[in-house]
Scaffold this motif. Structure first.
Motif, PDB file in Angstrom:
ATOM      1  N   PHE A 296      29.235  84.639  45.783  1.00 37.27           N
ATOM      2  CA  PHE A 296      29.238  83.423  44.969  1.00 37.27           C
ATOM      3  C   PHE A 296      29.792  82.214  45.715  1.00 37.27           C
ATOM      4  CE2 PHE A 296      28.982  84.857  40.260  1.00 37.27           C
ATOM      5  CZ  PHE A 296      27.948  85.725  40.591  1.00 37.27           C
ATOM      6  N   CYS A 297      30.847  82.438  46.526  1.00 40.70           N
ATOM      7  CA  CYS A 297      31.563  81.314  47.147  1.00 40.70           C
ATOM      8  C   CYS A 297      31.462  81.294  48.667  1.00 40.70           C
ATOM      9  CB  CYS A 297      33.031  81.349  46.747  1.00 40.70           C
ATOM     10  SG  CYS A 297      33.311  81.261  44.962  1.00 40.70           S
ATOM     11  N   GLY A 298      30.870  82.315  49.272  1.00 41.05           N
ATOM     12  CA  GLY A 298      30.669  82.310  50.714  1.00 41.05           C
ATOM     13  C   GLY A 298      31.925  82.576  51.523  1.00 41.05           C
ATOM     14  N   CYS A 416      24.880  83.448  50.282  1.00 40.62           N
ATOM     15  CA  CYS A 416      25.376  82.296  49.537  1.00 40.62           C
ATOM     16  C   CYS A 416      24.803  80.999  50.104  1.00 40.62           C
ATOM     17  CB  CYS A 416      26.904  82.265  49.586  1.00 40.62           C
ATOM     18  SG  CYS A 416      27.653  80.866  48.727  1.00 40.62           S
ATOM     19  N   TRP A 464      24.098  80.390  39.948  1.00 35.97           N
ATOM     20  CA  TRP A 464      24.450  81.781  39.629  1.00 35.97           C
ATOM     21  C   TRP A 464      24.013  82.155  38.225  1.00 35.97           C
ATOM     22  CZ3 TRP A 464      24.614  83.682  43.945  1.00 35.97           C
ATOM     23  CH2 TRP A 464      25.241  83.065  45.013  1.00 35.97           C
TER      24      TRP A 464
END
Length: 470
Positions: A296-298, A416, A464
């Motif tokens: 989700f956030c890398g 991501c 997402w």
């Protein structure tokens, strides 16, 4: 008389010793870079037929002056030495052998007054006016320490605790981890030392020797281009340091050609596979949370381990990515100093906080992904890798398929970046991934930055939501 002999070296490759058919003196001892005796004999014969016989370096241990049986090429020294160097040499010979040297030449202070004259096999220096004199002070210890042993130097150069280079490098504000230096030390032990041995000096090494070394690693040892390039980097930085600090006259690493990295393109899971991974039961809830944050956030695996409770902003729904963690350096700055703030959905943030509270040592400075065995430490980044591989097996991606597709934990960071780049502008993606060129330590306080952060949040949330609801 035979013109060459073959023997196996310590690595199992055939070396050829070339012999002068007239004098019987050894001319060269060179590796053929093959373990096949017939092929080695063919190579040696070709060298002789074409007249392309490798010549040992003048300062190599295998070289001997044919006239003097000395390991030094005295004729070469006599032809190339300067006036000043001749005076130093005379002084050193006098100290060692007690030769009869004029009183004007001393070990500590040498007056260079012009051309050296010879009379009755003794050297004298003609008188000249005072303004033409140049005083050169030579310390005995400086002269004797000019030879730098290759392996001890490289081991010291990459020693995180002892290296003067590393100490100065960090003092100037640069970043270097202990893990990186330990990797370099491993390269010295595993590749440089077995090839060059323990007695080789840096002054003995030529660019040709280094080219042969790297070619050998790639062709004979079968190392990939990217691996050989790391071995090149290990020596390149050290040699350049010596050259820049005038410890060596020339840098034999200058101009060394690197190899094609030939790295397999990083594979990433599909959006469908990510949805499946989020819906199944994982063997460990911490691993599933780590997967979610990475996708989700890398975040990198080390950045996930480095998350602490104080990095979770429960009011603003933000993760402060301030550190990374590994088992060698412990808590440190993220790679490339990619300090950044990332928006995250409130539900995932609450899951992270709830998991962190299970730590018996819970505090603002405790780790979110704490180790059950040592709660004061986080999970090692490699643990998330094992968790991901187990989960991939559960959704039908076998180990063979995973390797063929080259899917690793870091693939989630690529995933991501890929999905965001399809739905957002480049600046938003750079902000999320931490690939910005401006100062990463500025605070998100001004109105303009708050707008950018909210825009980033909206894009990530929509992205997402679309993936999970598909």
């Amino acid at each position: 008389m035979r013109q060459f002999y073959l023997y196996k070296n310590a690595s199992g490759y055939y070396n050829v010793i070339l012999i002068d058919p007239v004098t019987g003196i050894k001319k060269a001892d060179k590796s053929t870079h093959t373990k096949d005796q017939i092929e080695a004999a063919t190579i040696a014969t070709t060298w002789l037929q074409n007249g392309n016989v490798p010549v040992a370096r003048p300062n190599a241990r295998s070289y001997y002056n044919q006239e003097t049986k000395s390991r030094l090429n005295l004729n070469f020294i006599a032809e190339t030495i300067t006036n000043e160097e001749a005076q130093v040499l005379i002084s050193l010979l006098n100290q060692r052998f007690g030769f009869e040297i004029p009183e004007k030449i001393e070990a500590a202070t040498i007056e260079v007054t012009g051309t050296v004259m010879q009379s009755h096999n003794t050297q004298t220096i003609p008188e000249v006016s005072a303004h033409t004199k140049q005083v050169v002070r030579i310390e005995k210890s400086d002269v004797q320490k000019t030879e730098i042993e290759l392996i001890p130097f490289l081991m010291n150069f990459w020693d995180f605790e002892k290296s003067d280079f590393i100490r100065r490098y960090i003092a100037h504000g640069h970043h270097m981890t202990k893990r990186h230096t330990e990797n370099m030390l491993g390269i010295v032990r595993n590749y440089w030392k077995p090839y060059f041995g323990t007695e080789m000096t840096i002054q003995e090494i030529s660019k040709t020797d280094l080219d042969d070394f790297f070619f050998y690693l790639h062709t004979e040892k079968g190392l990939k281009g990217g691996t050989v390039n790391k071995i090149i980097n290990c020596g390149s930085r050290a040699f350049r340091y010596l050259f820049e600090n005038q410890k060596i006259k020339t840098n034999p690493m200058a101009g060394i050609e690197r190899f094609n990295a030939e790295e397999l393109e990083r594979g990433i899971p599909t959006e469908s596979e990510v949805r499946q991974l989020l819906r199944i039961e994982w063997n460990n809830n911490a691993y599933k949370l780590a997967f979610k944050v990475a996708a989700f956030c890398g975040l990198r695996a080390g950045e996930i381990s480095g998350l602490r409770v104080c990095d979770l902003d429960m009011e603003a729904d933000i993760i402060h990515v301030r550190h990374s963690w590994n088992d060698t350096d412990g808590l440190k700055c993220p790679k490339n100093s990619d300090v950044r703030d990332l928006p995250i959905d409130h539900q995932t943030l609450m899951q992270l906080y709830s998991h962190a509270k299970e730590n018996p040592l819970f505090s603002d400075l405790s780790y979110v992904f704490f180790s059950p065995v040592k709660p004061e430490q986080p999970y090692w980044p490699s643990y998330y890798v094992d968790g991901l591989y187990d989960a991939l097996e559960k959704i039908g991606i076998s180990e063979e398929q995973r390797k063929e597709r080259n899917i690793v934990f870091h693939s989630l960071r690529h995933f991501c970046a890929t999905v965001l780049s399809q739905r957002a502008d480049l600046k938003t993606v750079q902000a999320v991934m931490g690939h910005r060129s401006e100062d990463m330590t500025k605070h998100y306080s001004d109105h303009e930055t708050q707008e950018k952060l909210q825009n980033m949040r909206n894009i990530m949330q929509v992205t997402w939501d679309n993936i999970l609801s598909a």
